[in-house]
Design an enzyme around this catalytic site. Structure first.
Site, short mmCIF file in Angstrom:
data_model
loop_
_atom_site.label_atom_id
_atom_site.label_comp_id
_atom_site.label_asym_id
_atom_site.label_seq_id
_atom_site.Cartn_x
_atom_site.Cartn_y
_atom_site.Cartn_z
NE ARG A 235 -7.97 8.02 -34.49
CZ ARG A 235 -8.50 6.88 -34.65
NH1 ARG A 235 -9.70 6.87 -34.94
NH2 ARG A 235 -7.64 5.83 -34.62
CD GLU A 264 -12.56 10.28 -29.29
OE1 GLU A 264 -12.12 9.07 -29.07
OE2 GLU A 264 -12.83 10.49 -30.56
CG HIS A 285 -13.52 6.34 -30.83
ND1 HIS A 285 -12.21 7.13 -30.94
CD2 HIS A 285 -13.12 5.50 -31.70
CE1 HIS A 285 -11.30 6.79 -31.87
NE2 HIS A 285 -11.85 5.69 -32.34
P1 NAD Z 1 -6.36 3.36 -44.85
O1 NAD Z 1 -5.08 3.74 -44.56
O2 NAD Z 1 -6.84 2.21 -45.32
O3 NAD Z 1 -6.99 4.62 -45.81
C1 NAD Z 1 -7.19 6.01 -45.61
C2 NAD Z 1 -7.13 6.46 -46.80
O4 NAD Z 1 -6.93 8.05 -46.81
C3 NAD Z 1 -6.01 6.39 -47.83
O5 NAD Z 1 -6.35 5.78 -49.03
C4 NAD Z 1 -4.96 7.43 -48.02
O6 NAD Z 1 -4.48 7.62 -49.40
C5 NAD Z 1 -6.25 8.65 -47.81
N1 NAD Z 1 -5.72 9.84 -47.48
C6 NAD Z 1 -4.68 10.37 -46.73
N2 NAD Z 1 -4.51 11.55 -46.96
C7 NAD Z 1 -5.42 11.98 -47.56
C8 NAD Z 1 -5.71 13.43 -47.68
N3 NAD Z 1 -5.21 14.51 -47.40
N4 NAD Z 1 -7.18 13.55 -48.69
C9 NAD Z 1 -7.64 12.75 -49.17
N5 NAD Z 1 -7.23 11.18 -48.60
C10 NAD Z 1 -6.42 11.06 -47.90
O7 NAD Z 1 -7.34 3.70 -43.42
P2 NAD Z 1 -8.71 2.83 -43.25
O8 NAD Z 1 -8.45 1.61 -42.43
O9 NAD Z 1 -9.41 3.03 -44.04
O10 NAD Z 1 -9.00 3.87 -41.77
C11 NAD Z 1 -9.53 5.21 -42.19
C12 NAD Z 1 -9.26 5.97 -40.66
O11 NAD Z 1 -10.66 5.37 -39.73
C13 NAD Z 1 -7.93 5.71 -39.82
O12 NAD Z 1 -7.03 6.44 -39.84
C14 NAD Z 1 -8.62 5.50 -38.42
O13 NAD Z 1 -8.24 6.81 -37.66
C15 NAD Z 1 -10.22 5.73 -38.59
N6 NAD Z 1 -10.81 4.58 -37.93
C16 NAD Z 1 -11.86 4.92 -36.88
C17 NAD Z 1 -12.42 3.55 -36.39
C18 NAD Z 1 -13.52 3.86 -35.26
O14 NAD Z 1 -13.83 3.10 -34.40
N7 NAD Z 1 -13.95 5.01 -35.06
C19 NAD Z 1 -12.28 2.23 -36.55
C20 NAD Z 1 -11.07 2.10 -37.70
C21 NAD Z 1 -10.52 3.28 -38.19
#
Ligand code: NAD
Length: 310
Positions: A235, A264, A285
């Site tokens: 993000r 965005e 994105h």
């Molecule tokens: P997820 O919830 O499976 O993984 C996120 C991880 O971040 C978790 O393991 C959590 O423990 C960790 N986390 C939370 N706070 C933290 C911190 N302060 N320090 C370190 N680690 C921390 O989510 P995901 O499916 O892996 O997706 C991650 C992010 O990617 C989503 O939140 C979304 O915003 C983004 N995303 C973007 C797109 C895109 O098209 N650009 C697509 C999918 C996901």
């Protein structure tokens, strides 16, 4: 239609998935409706289910009118556009499509890290300009370099799986992960300091929260010793964009790929700082959005909402 529940879809969904849903429920589908918050606020009172991507801001003004709403399906992951606290207080179930676009994002990370470490954007720009920069730009190999993954959840793990096949050594930072279960991928759980100091590539996979906002900033860049490539598909706002550009201009990092931005579409002020010839890749994105992931994500949410109301 075998169910009288009403479902509102405010952003694009795979056509077949929509048709499947439309046979079972009373569905209104308008892929541009996210642009008209007033209209959503006006009509939401009639709907039992809502399906969105990340453009619909499901805030308290909409939710306080959502008198019948019981289910919100998110076509993707990342719930920062939904007031999940309010939903919890109103007992509205919020369902992300966890893991359904992880392969698409991981492929984006692998391809952009390869391109940037090989300086492809710079070679392309120089060649197009007729400079033939065969000896003036130096690139390196990815094999045996360090990849630092920040946020080791569904996508972070997928990125590790893909990248280990390309010979990268992997460090991961995630205070909520206590051990690595997958014995086939060699990942070392680490801290931010070690990741900043050792990594040649750093890829961010965090949710946007109060804790993660601005987590990569001037101080982080100053600790980076190997002039890494920075990749953010998670993000905007997690990396401080001004500090990132400054770090690139000061040669503290050697390139960056951004798929997500603080604003965005990106604002002209940010765009002005990007010059052709920089070792960077900017995309709107799309890292999680491919033909295949759109089908998986849409089918998943349609199945979840159908199960929920049945
Ligand atoms: P997820 O919830 O499976 O993984 C996120 C991880 O971040 C978790 O393991 C959590 O423990 C960790 N986390 C939370 N706070 C933290 C911190 N302060 N320090 C370190 N680690 C921390 O989510 P995901 O499916 O892996 O997706 C991650 C992010 O990617 C989503 O939140 C979304 O915003 C983004 N995303 C973007 C797109 C895109 O098209 N650009 C697509 C999918 C996901």
């Amino acid at each position: 239609m075998n169910n009288n529940k009403k479902i509102l879809i405010t952003e694009f969904i795979n056509q077949n998935s929509f048709e499947h849903l439309n046979k079972k429920f009373d569905v209104r589908y308008d892929e541009k409706l996210f642009e008209n918050e007033n209209e959503i606020t006006r009509i939401i009172k009639d709907y039992d289910g809502l399906i969105v991507r990340n453009k619909t801001q499901v805030n308290s003004s909409i939710l306080k009118n959502a008198l019948k709403l019981k289910f919100i399906g998110r076509l993707g992951v990342g719930l920062d556009n939904i007031d999940t606290g309010y939903c919890k207080s109103k007992n509205i179930h919020v369902q992300p499509a966890t893991g359904m676009n992880a392969d698409s994002v991981a492929e984006y990370v692998v391809s952009s890290s390869m391109s940037l470490i090989k300086k492809i954007p710079m070679f392309h720009n120089g060649t197009v300009k007729g400079e033939w920069p065969r000896t003036t730009i130096k690139s390196i190999e990815i094999n045996q370099k360090y990849l630092g993954i920040i946020g080791f959840g569904t996508i972070g793990k997928k990125v590790a799986e893909y990248s280990s096949k390309n010979g990268l050594k992997i460090l991961a930072y995630d205070p909520y992960v206590k051990e690595i279960n997958n014995k086939e991928i060699d990942v070392k759980l680490s801290n931010l300091k070690e990741i900043f100091e050792k990594s040649d590539i750093i890829s961010i996979h965090l949710p946007l929260t109060d804790e993660t906002k601005n987590i990569i900033n001037k101080s982080s860049f100053s600790q980076m010793k190997n002039k890494p490539i920075i990749i953010n598909t998670s993000r905007g706002g997690i990396i401080n964009e001004n500090d990132l550009i400054e770090a690139y201009n000061k040669n503290n990092i050697s390139g960056f790929a951004l798929d997500v931005f603080e604003k965005e579409p990106i604002e002209s002020e940010f765009y002005k700082k990007i010059k052709l010839g920089m070792n960077c890749i900017l995309t709107p994105h799309i890292s999680g959005v491919t033909t295949e992931s759109n089908i998986r994500v849409s089918d998943y949410i349609v199945k979840k909402i159908t199960d929920f109301f049945n």
